[in-house]
Design an enzyme around this catalytic site. Structure first.
Site, PDB file in Angstrom:
ATOM      1  CB  SER A   1      34.854  37.515 101.441  1.00 62.38           C
ATOM      2  OG  SER A   1      34.004  36.647 102.146  1.00 62.38           O
TER       3      SER A   1
ATOM      4  CG  HIS B   1      33.725  36.416 106.960  1.00 59.72           C
ATOM      5  ND1 HIS B   1      32.702  35.517 106.820  1.00 59.72           N
ATOM      6  CD2 HIS B   1      33.653  37.234 105.878  1.00 59.72           C
ATOM      7  CE1 HIS B   1      32.035  35.761 105.697  1.00 59.72           C
ATOM      8  NE2 HIS B   1      32.590  36.806 105.114  1.00 59.72           N
TER       9      HIS B   1
END
Length: 449
Positions: A285, A379
């Site tokens: 990410s 997340h």
């Protein structure tokens, strides 16, 4: 909702492609008197529209017997709103809707008094429950009925998504303020949340043979790892890759949430790596906002007569020798562009300090107790572990300017995601690997924020 994949991304609801609102016709500017007259006429038109379009609240006894308003009434509102070219005009209409068509406070007071009176007198439970139901009915604002009926129109849900986006923008720009507007925003948010629950969403896999429109929309809306060209898009839906999207029954083939998955033999440390075997579940990410946060620290310390609390003495000396000036001032200039990555010496000198600063940004910087970084917060809410920070993982212009080339893996242990998610959401505890915790400890030892 939990989702897995090295390039997992969440999109805003409906990347709408609506026809742009028509610009105002050109011509000579109106005088102040003419402008005032035009504004007055528009306000009167708004009031007339709202009186006609917003359905009246039926009496409690008739709530299930009153026919729905004519479809044209709601369509008139949609048409009128779509014709307003200026944000301030749309904000004014929404403000009038919120102020004038909310809850009938007189009815609320009357029904509340009835409930309180019944609580003080021994009555059957059914009588009290009906009084409470009357109170709940009185607490429903009139504009909710308008939104409900608009949702039944063709494209109505899409329109309400755009309307709420306009409302949020108007609040941010201070075009509308006050408790009535905030209340209407909350009501509309709640309605959209119900309509976009998982039961109304469809999961579809994207392949190279999917409709061209779907591929185009996914390509254009990709914000995490931008799609370079059609060959890049073909690779992302090709062998050892998976791409899925959620769509809503009110707008099929309109990607709401897009998930990109790469099947690898180990957790990837950069966005160019690919292996043809299935491994663990992890994301790779971006870290949006890290460079901006770091530049803010450098700027504040530069204003305090060269105060340095980010780097060790040896790091300051080495970096200053490379950049040729005071560390705070020179780094502000270098990190504001992507040119610094061309210096191998500077890249090596910055690796250790930027790695620990990034670890602290992800792990230690908070907003209301949760991770400040929006991707980290996403997340962690889904139960991931902050697994590994990767140096020079994204050397694209966007990667360098946005996060100094750093990326982070969030790893999902399927048996622990629910526990991790609950711990983060309820207790704000972040589950992190030894690498991340070691970097955080280095930051706490060498930096004095």
């Amino acid at each position: 909702m939990r989702a897995l994949g090295p390039a997992l991304t969440a999109r805003r609801l409906f990347p709408l492609r609506l026809c742009p609102r028509p610009p105002r016709p050109g011509g000579p500017r109106l005088s102040s008197g003419s402008a005032a007259a035009e504004a007055g006429a528009l306000e009167r038109a708004m009031d007339e529209l709202l009186r006609r379009a917003v359905p009246a609240t039926p009496a409690y006894e008739l709530r299930e017997k009153t026919p729905a308003p004519a479809e044209g009434q709601c369509a008139d509102f949609v048409s009128f709103y779509g014709g307003l070219a200026e944000a301030a005009e749309r904000a004014e209409l929404l403000s009038r809707l919120a102020r004038g068509f909310g809850v009938d406070h007189g009815q609320v007071a009357e029904q509340s008094a009835g409930v309180l009176q019944l609580r003080e007198q021994p009555r059957e439970a059914a009588v009290l429950l009906q009084a409470e139901d009357r109170l709940r009915y009185a607490l429903v604002p009139r504009y909710r009925g308008l939104f409900h009926h608009i949702s039944k129109l063709d494209g109505g849900v899409r329109f309400l998504v755009r309307l709420r986006a306009d409302l949020l923008e108007a609040q941010a720009l201070k075009l509308v303020e006050g408790p009535h507007v905030r209340e209407m925003n909350g009501v509309l948010k709640g309605m959209l949340s119900e309509w976009f629950s998982s039961g109304f969403l469809s999961l579809e896999r994207v392949t190279w043979h999917s409709p061209c429109e779907v591929l185009q929309k996914i390509s254009e809306s990709e914000a995490v790892h931008p799609v370079k060209n059609w060959m890049d898009m073909k690779r992302r839906v090709g062998p050892y890759r998976r791409c899925y999207f959620f769509s809503h029954c009110a707008a099929p083939e309109e990607p709401l949430v897009v998930l990109h998955v790469a099947l690898t033999s180990e957790i990837s440390s950069n966005i160019q790596k690919e292996f043809p075997h299935l491994g663990t579940f992890s994301s790779l990410s971006p870290i949006p906002g890290f460079t901006k946060w770091l530049l803010g620290l450098l700027n504040s310390q530069a204003k305090e007569h060269g105060r340095n609390e980010l780097f060790t003495d040896s790091e300051c000396k080495e970096i200053s020798e490379i950049t040729g000036g005071p560390i705070n001032e020179t780094l502000k200039v270098f990190l504001s562009s992507s040119e610094w990555v061309k210096s191998e010496k500077l890249v090596r000198a910055l690796q250790a300090p930027l790695m620990r600063l990034c670890a602290w940004y992800l792990y230690g910087e908070k907003h209301r107790g949760f991770a400040l970084n929006p991707v980290a917060n996403f997340h962690l809410q889904n139960g991931a572990v902050m697994w590994r920070i990767n140096w020079m993982a994204d050397v694209s212009l966007k990667g360098i300017t946005g996060s100094c080339g750093l990326m982070v893996n969030y790893r999902y242990y399927l048996g622990d995601t629910a526990t991790n998610s609950t711990s983060y959401v309820c207790s704000k505890n972040i589950k992190a690997s030894e690498q991340v915790l070691s970097l955080v400890a280095q930051f706490q030892k060498n930096s004095k924020l």
